[in-house]
Every structure is written in structure tokens, then in C-alpha cells.
Motif scaffolding. Sequence first.
Motif, PDB file in Angstrom:
ATOM      1  N   ALA A   3       0.852  -1.197   0.000  1.00  0.00           N
ATOM      2  CA  ALA A   3       0.000   0.000   0.000  1.00  0.00           C
ATOM      3  C   ALA A   3       0.876   1.231   0.000  1.00  0.00           C
ATOM      4  CB  ALA A   3      -0.928   0.007   1.219  1.00  0.00           C
ATOM      5  N   SER A   9       2.689   4.076  -5.920  1.00  0.00           N
ATOM      6  CA  SER A   9       1.373   4.700  -6.061  1.00  0.00           C
ATOM      7  C   SER A   9       1.282   5.586  -7.300  1.00  0.00           C
ATOM      8  CB  SER A   9       1.028   5.491  -4.807  1.00  0.00           C
ATOM      9  OG  SER A   9       1.967   6.531  -4.590  1.00  0.00           O
ATOM     10  N   GLN A  23     -11.614  10.521  -2.601  1.00  0.00           N
ATOM     11  CA  GLN A  23     -12.092   9.516  -3.539  1.00  0.00           C
ATOM     12  C   GLN A  23     -10.939   8.631  -3.967  1.00  0.00           C
ATOM     13  OE1 GLN A  23     -15.266   8.984  -4.530  1.00  0.00           O
ATOM     14  NE2 GLN A  23     -14.653   7.243  -5.792  1.00  0.00           N
ATOM     15  N   GLY A  24     -11.135   7.327  -3.859  1.00  0.00           N
ATOM     16  CA  GLY A  24     -10.076   6.381  -4.201  1.00  0.00           C
ATOM     17  C   GLY A  24     -10.109   5.978  -5.668  1.00  0.00           C
ATOM     18  N   LYS A  25      -9.126   5.198  -6.035  1.00  0.00           N
ATOM     19  CA  LYS A  25      -9.021   4.695  -7.401  1.00  0.00           C
ATOM     20  C   LYS A  25     -10.076   3.623  -7.670  1.00  0.00           C
ATOM     21  CE  LYS A  25      -5.343   7.080  -8.569  1.00  0.00           C
ATOM     22  NZ  LYS A  25      -5.375   8.107  -9.633  1.00  0.00           N
ATOM     23  N   ASP A  26     -10.410   3.469  -8.934  1.00  0.00           N
ATOM     24  CA  ASP A  26     -11.331   2.425  -9.375  1.00  0.00           C
ATOM     25  C   ASP A  26     -10.635   1.069  -9.228  1.00  0.00           C
ATOM     26  OD1 ASP A  26     -13.075   0.745 -10.703  1.00  0.00           O
ATOM     27  OD2 ASP A  26     -12.591   1.510 -12.698  1.00  0.00           O
ATOM     28  N   PRO A  64      -2.352   3.486  -4.334  1.00  0.00           N
ATOM     29  CA  PRO A  64      -2.975   4.498  -3.478  1.00  0.00           C
ATOM     30  C   PRO A  64      -4.321   3.989  -2.971  1.00  0.00           C
ATOM     31  CG  PRO A  64      -3.293   5.060  -5.769  1.00  0.00           C
ATOM     32  CD  PRO A  64      -2.422   3.834  -5.761  1.00  0.00           C
ATOM     33  N   HIS A  65      -4.985   4.805  -2.171  1.00  0.00           N
ATOM     34  CA  HIS A  65      -6.316   4.438  -1.666  1.00  0.00           C
ATOM     35  C   HIS A  65      -7.210   4.045  -2.837  1.00  0.00           C
ATOM     36  CE1 HIS A  65     -10.099   4.394   0.354  1.00  0.00           C
ATOM     37  NE2 HIS A  65     -10.514   5.513  -0.210  1.00  0.00           N
ATOM     38  N   THR A  66      -7.827   2.879  -2.716  1.00  0.00           N
ATOM     39  CA  THR A  66      -8.663   2.311  -3.770  1.00  0.00           C
ATOM     40  C   THR A  66     -10.029   1.984  -3.194  1.00  0.00           C
ATOM     41  OG1 THR A  66      -6.681   1.372  -4.831  1.00  0.00           O
ATOM     42  CG2 THR A  66      -8.803   0.437  -5.472  1.00  0.00           C
ATOM     43  N   GLU A  67     -11.068   2.174  -3.984  1.00  0.00           N
ATOM     44  CA  GLU A  67     -12.442   1.999  -3.504  1.00  0.00           C
ATOM     45  C   GLU A  67     -12.848   0.527  -3.443  1.00  0.00           C
ATOM     46  OE1 GLU A  67     -14.298   4.217  -2.188  1.00  0.00           O
ATOM     47  OE2 GLU A  67     -13.028   5.948  -2.623  1.00  0.00           O
ATOM     48  N   THR A  68     -12.163  -0.223  -2.577  1.00  0.00           N
ATOM     49  CA  THR A  68     -12.502  -1.631  -2.364  1.00  0.00           C
ATOM     50  C   THR A  68     -13.473  -1.820  -1.221  1.00  0.00           C
ATOM     51  OG1 THR A  68     -10.652  -1.926  -0.842  1.00  0.00           O
ATOM     52  CG2 THR A  68     -10.226  -2.347  -3.192  1.00  0.00           C
ATOM     53  N   LEU A 111     -11.718  10.105   3.869  1.00  0.00           N
ATOM     54  CA  LEU A 111     -10.710   9.804   2.854  1.00  0.00           C
ATOM     55  C   LEU A 111     -11.106  10.414   1.518  1.00  0.00           C
ATOM     56  CD1 LEU A 111     -10.190   6.023   3.701  1.00  0.00           C
ATOM     57  CD2 LEU A 111      -8.592   7.881   4.201  1.00  0.00           C
TER      58      LEU A 111
END
Length: 230
Positions: A138, A226, A202-205, A182-186, A200
Amino acid sequence: MDDLNGNGISGKQFLVVGATGELGSRIAGELSSRGAELTLSGRDQEKLGALAGRLGAQSIAADLTLPGGPAGIVDALDGQPLDGVVYAAGVVAFGALAELDDDTLDELLLTNFVGYARLLRAVLPRLEKGGQVVQISAVVADSPTAGMAAYSASKAALSAFGKAAALELRRSGVRVLDVRPPHTETGLATRPIDGQAPRLPQGKDPDAVARRIVDAMAAGERDLPSSSFD
């Protein structure tokens, strides 16, 4: 380098650990769509069976926090050689260091780092020459974050362990790809084992992140910081 159209992926045998997670399942799906033969492992047997059935893959249920869990995955392969391993298992926790309890610290380290170290040790004899190991760390491995000290440390340990292992494995032709997205929208941040996530951005797709990772696998890349996901 291989091209990005599945060359280096099609027909190869991959083990995906943490396959029932949001990112792990997408990586597995992307590998399958490019013709890989898969063995999937995860802790949730029901979700694992459903995913394996959809992808036509083998499945091995295992708990990575148990001392024999990682080696048990490899034993269950029953001698099958592997062209690659993807370690996508992980948990997250939030909160001040002063409030960190032992159970949370243990689970973070066991899942995010110790399980990986044990798995890599067990799986090396099964990896074909020219094989690859993909470790999902991460962005916090590079940029430790307040309120996430133990999580940051667990991911940094995973990253460092794999990078050192890569130096040892050069002669055998096995490469290690260190992925630090990077922060991801999981949805992982909404399921912490302790604490509550701060607000947080908006995270990555996650689908795009999974495709980028498999592209890197096909192309023989060894490092995905990242910034590679911009």
C-alpha cells in the motif's frame, strides 16, 4: 518484455491468495480473462467457492493467521508447479497508537506480513524458473500515516521483505513485483478490524487498479509505486 495482450499470462498457473477480497477477486478475474489457470485461496469458504465456480478455478480455503495456514495452501496444491503467486490478503485498522490493543496488532501483522513471509518460504520450491511473485502492499509503505501506525508498519514490512527476497531470487529467475497502490475503492476502509476510518479522498477504481497490476505482471515489471496508478 512481454506485451500486454496476455502474453506471459495465458496458460500459466497462478495462485491468488486473498482472492475473496475486492481487489484480489478482480485480479483473479483479470488473470482468468487473459487465459491463466488459477488456484484461489481465501478465508471465506462460501465466497471462495462461488468465485472459483465462476472462474473455473481450483480453491483452497485457509486462514493465514494460523501458523500452518500458508504452508497448508502449498501442501494442498499436491505437487502442482506454479508460474506465479499473487498475495492480495490484507486487513486494516485505524486509531491512535496509545489505543492499539494486542489482538489488533497481532492480526495486522499476521495477515499483512507474517502470512506472506510464511507463504513465500513455503511456495518457493513450487515456482517455475522465470516465475513471479506479486505482493500487494500500500502507499502507506512509503508514506506512513498517523492514526494507522501499525497498518503502515505491516505494509512496509511486507514491501521490504519482498524487495530483499527479490535480490535472493534473481539467480533462480523468479521476479518479485512490489505493488503499492494508493487508496482504492474496495470498501476495505469501511471494514476495519478496529477503529474508524477518517474522511478519505475519492479512491481509485478497483477494476482499473487490478488491470494495471496484471498489465505489470504481463510486462515483467518489478515495482508499482502509487504514482504508477495516476
